[in-house]
Design a protein around this motif. Structure first.
Motif, short mmCIF file in Angstrom:
data_model
loop_
_atom_site.label_atom_id
_atom_site.label_comp_id
_atom_site.label_asym_id
_atom_site.label_seq_id
_atom_site.Cartn_x
_atom_site.Cartn_y
_atom_site.Cartn_z
N ILE A 109 91.80 31.76 12.12
CA ILE A 109 93.23 30.77 11.89
C ILE A 109 93.01 29.88 11.04
N VAL A 110 91.86 29.16 10.66
CA VAL A 110 91.78 28.54 9.66
C VAL A 110 91.79 29.33 8.10
N GLU A 111 91.12 30.30 8.22
CA GLU A 111 91.01 31.08 6.84
C GLU A 111 92.44 31.47 6.50
N ALA A 112 93.24 31.79 7.53
CA ALA A 112 94.68 32.44 7.27
C ALA A 112 95.73 31.35 7.07
N HIS A 113 95.42 30.19 7.28
CA HIS A 113 96.44 28.95 7.08
C HIS A 113 96.04 27.95 6.32
N ALA A 114 94.90 27.95 5.40
CA ALA A 114 94.28 27.17 4.70
C ALA A 114 93.79 27.63 3.33
N ASP A 115 94.00 27.08 2.19
CA ASP A 115 93.51 27.76 1.03
C ASP A 115 91.86 27.59 0.94
N GLY A 116 91.14 28.47 0.03
CA GLY A 116 89.85 28.66 0.27
C GLY A 116 89.20 27.43 0.39
N GLU A 117 89.44 26.45 -0.70
CA GLU A 117 88.61 25.25 -0.60
C GLU A 117 88.71 24.43 0.73
N ARG A 118 89.79 24.20 0.90
CA ARG A 118 90.18 23.42 2.42
C ARG A 118 89.53 24.34 3.53
N ALA A 119 89.67 25.42 3.51
CA ALA A 119 89.28 26.25 4.76
C ALA A 119 87.56 26.10 4.70
N ARG A 120 87.06 26.27 3.53
CA ARG A 120 85.60 25.95 3.58
C ARG A 120 85.10 24.48 4.16
N ALA A 121 85.80 23.41 3.68
CA ALA A 121 85.53 22.11 4.13
C ALA A 121 85.86 22.06 5.74
N ILE A 122 86.75 22.69 6.04
CA ILE A 122 87.10 22.70 7.51
C ILE A 122 85.74 23.29 8.48
N LEU A 123 85.71 24.61 7.88
CA LEU A 123 84.42 25.54 8.69
C LEU A 123 83.12 24.68 8.50
N ALA A 124 82.79 23.76 7.69
CA ALA A 124 81.62 23.24 7.47
C ALA A 124 81.55 21.97 8.16
N ASN A 125 82.79 21.55 8.81
CA ASN A 125 82.90 20.11 9.38
C ASN A 125 82.32 20.13 10.84
N PRO A 126 81.22 19.26 10.88
CA PRO A 126 80.60 19.27 12.19
C PRO A 126 81.61 19.22 13.47
N PHE A 127 82.51 18.37 13.28
CA PHE A 127 83.50 18.29 14.53
C PHE A 127 84.29 19.40 14.71
N TYR A 128 84.72 20.16 13.65
CA TYR A 128 85.12 21.39 13.71
C TYR A 128 84.31 22.28 14.73
N GLN A 129 82.96 22.29 14.33
CA GLN A 129 81.98 23.48 14.94
C GLN A 129 82.16 23.36 16.20
N SER A 130 81.95 21.90 16.74
CA SER A 130 81.71 21.58 18.14
C SER A 130 83.24 21.91 18.70
N LEU A 131 84.21 21.65 18.11
CA LEU A 131 85.64 21.94 18.74
C LEU A 131 85.62 23.45 18.97
N SER A 132 85.43 24.18 17.93
CA SER A 132 85.44 25.65 17.99
C SER A 132 84.80 26.32 18.90
#
Length: 462
Positions: A109-132
């Motif tokens: 979902i993140v990769e489909a709805h965010a540009d490459g740089e923002r998607a990488r920042a989200i995927l690397a975020n510790p809170f996102y990793q716990s959330l997902s």
């Protein structure tokens, strides 16, 4: 009356016509729901195998299935990509299977709805990793996201969903809405405010306007976690509205024509209580209910012999009495043997016949009387001892079988009472009963056997 229902007698619930449901081209989604441990995953897989065998192009979305179930389909492992099950299908039918990978679906979902740089920042975020990976409601939300993705691809004409094992019907139906509301709610908007104001002004706003709140959050979450959350929120800003939109769209898809819910349960009080709650909640949400699948129902091929009669016969054998002695035959025990050519009573079961055989053996070979000869020197003494031993063994075995049969009949009666309580509350719900198997399903033949029992809708004698 629904297309997937056969009407029967007034005192019997309508029978769920599983094949009619699977064959209907208008049926595009089947959702198997219910409490954990009642066979939802096996039911979903068996429906997929049967649908493919009847010409449908089906995909089964399972939630954390046992490894043996994946292997039963001839697949070493299941993942987030549909994989074709070989040797299944007829007349153009196909079967694909997949297991939901909750985190991978969120990443997509993140990769489909965010540009490459923002998607990488989200995927690397510790809170996102716990959330997902494990936030409450994430699994249910991602199951519905994956359902929406599969439906949009239009590669299959039937999608069968095995829902997550929820402790309550509310979890499955409400978790997508709850997560969507959280990601698009006031709390997230408050955390997003400093990033939107920007720079020193943002920090001033945060320090002056929300110092008390952030101080409390820092104590509860820790300063580092709060920063991770704010960074995550800033990166996800453009995506938040989409979560609620997709959750609402999937909810409408579940209400639409072409979707059918099957509530799966076992004939146990807790499981059927949960099933009744599912039925009521589905009705309240206008979800299309096809019927109830009642798994692991026990039966008997000798149900003419009640538990009470079986126990009485066992006691007679153990006490050396006469089993089911009928009037007019009181003298048979002393006459020496059963008259030749006597017919078995009408309706005799195998268990009853075994008991009567044991009694006949005992009366036909009574212990011989007379003066014994020297020890070990009399043939009659050896014969007498052998007959007595054989008769005692037969009696013990027969009594044991009778007691096992009595336990089986008592279990059947308990299951029947439990089912009757459910049907008295929901007489309109169509039911398919699936007989209990002697072991676990571990191959395609076992899944086909379950499919056949689903289609029959009534338990076979076991």
């Amino acid at each position: 009356m629904s297309e997937g229902v056969d009407t029967v007698g007034m005192d019997t619930p309508p029978r769920l016509a599983v094949d009619r449901l699977l064959d209907d081209p208008e049926t595009r989604i089947i959702v198997c729901c219910g409490a954990g441990g009642v066979g939802k995953t096996t039911t979903a897989a068996a429906l997929g195998v049967r649908a493919a065998g009847r010409g449908r192009k089906a995909v089964v979305l399972t939630i954390d299935p046992a490894r043996r179930l994946a292997q039963s389909m001839g697949i070493d492992s299941l993942d987030n990509t549909p994989r074709k099950v070989e040797t299944v299908g007829a007349g153009g039918g196909e079967l694909h299977a997949m297991m939901l990978d909750m985190k991978r679906t969120f990443d997509e979902i993140v990769e489909a709805h965010a540009d490459g740089e923002r998607a990488r920042a989200i995927l690397a975020n510790p809170f996102y990793q716990s959330l997902s990976a494990g936030f409450a409601g994430t699994q249910e939300y991602m199951a519905m996201e994956k359902l929406g993705q599969l439906r949009a691809r239009d590669d299959w004409d039937l999608i069968i969903v095995d829902t997550p094992p929820s402790r309550s019907a509310l979890d499955f139906l409400d978790a997508p809405k709850r997560l969507g509301s959280f990601l698009d709610g006031k709390f997230i908007r408050v955390l997003m405010a400093p990033a939107k104001v920007g720079g020193r002004a943002g920090m001033k706003f945060l320090n002056v306007g929300m110092s008390m709140m952030t101080g409390t959050l820092s104590k509860l979450m820790g300063a580092s976690l709060l920063k991770d959350v704010q960074t995550f929120v800033a990166a996800m800003d453009t995506m938040f509205g989409g979560f609620r939109t997709r959750a609402d769209a999937t909810f409408r898809l579940l209400q639409a024509p072409g979707t059918a819910f099957l509530v799966v349960a076992a004939p146990e009080p807790d499981a059927l209580r949960e099933a009744a709650y599912f039925v009521e909640r589905l009705a309240a949400e206008s979800m299309p209910l096809a019927g109830l699948v009642l798994n692991r129902v026990h039966g008997s091929g000798a149900d003419q012999l009640s538990a009470e009669r079986a126990l009485a016969a066992a006691e007679n054998l153990e006490e050396g009495g006469i089993v089911d002695q009928e009037s007019g035959k009181a003298g048979l025990r002393d006459s020496g043997a059963e008259p030749t050519g006597t017919a078995e009573p009408a309706g005799s079961t195998q268990t009853e016949r075994t008991a009567r055989t044991a009694q006949t053996t005992r009366t036909a070979n009574p212990p011989e009387t007379g003066s014994p000869g020297p020890e070990g020197d009399t043939e009659a003494g050896g014969t007498e001892s052998g007959v007595a031993t054989d008769t005692a063994v037969v009696d013990r075995i027969t009594a044991g079988l009778l007691r096992l049969h009595a336990e089986r009949m008592q279990m059947i009666a308990r299951e029947q009472r439990t089912r009757d309580r459910f049907t008295s509350l929901h007489p309109e719900v169509a039911v398919a009963e699936v007989a209990a198997l002697p072991g676990d399903v571990h191959d395609l033949a076992g899944l086909r056997a379950i499919g056949e029992r689903l289609a029959a809708g009534v338990p076979a004698g076991a």
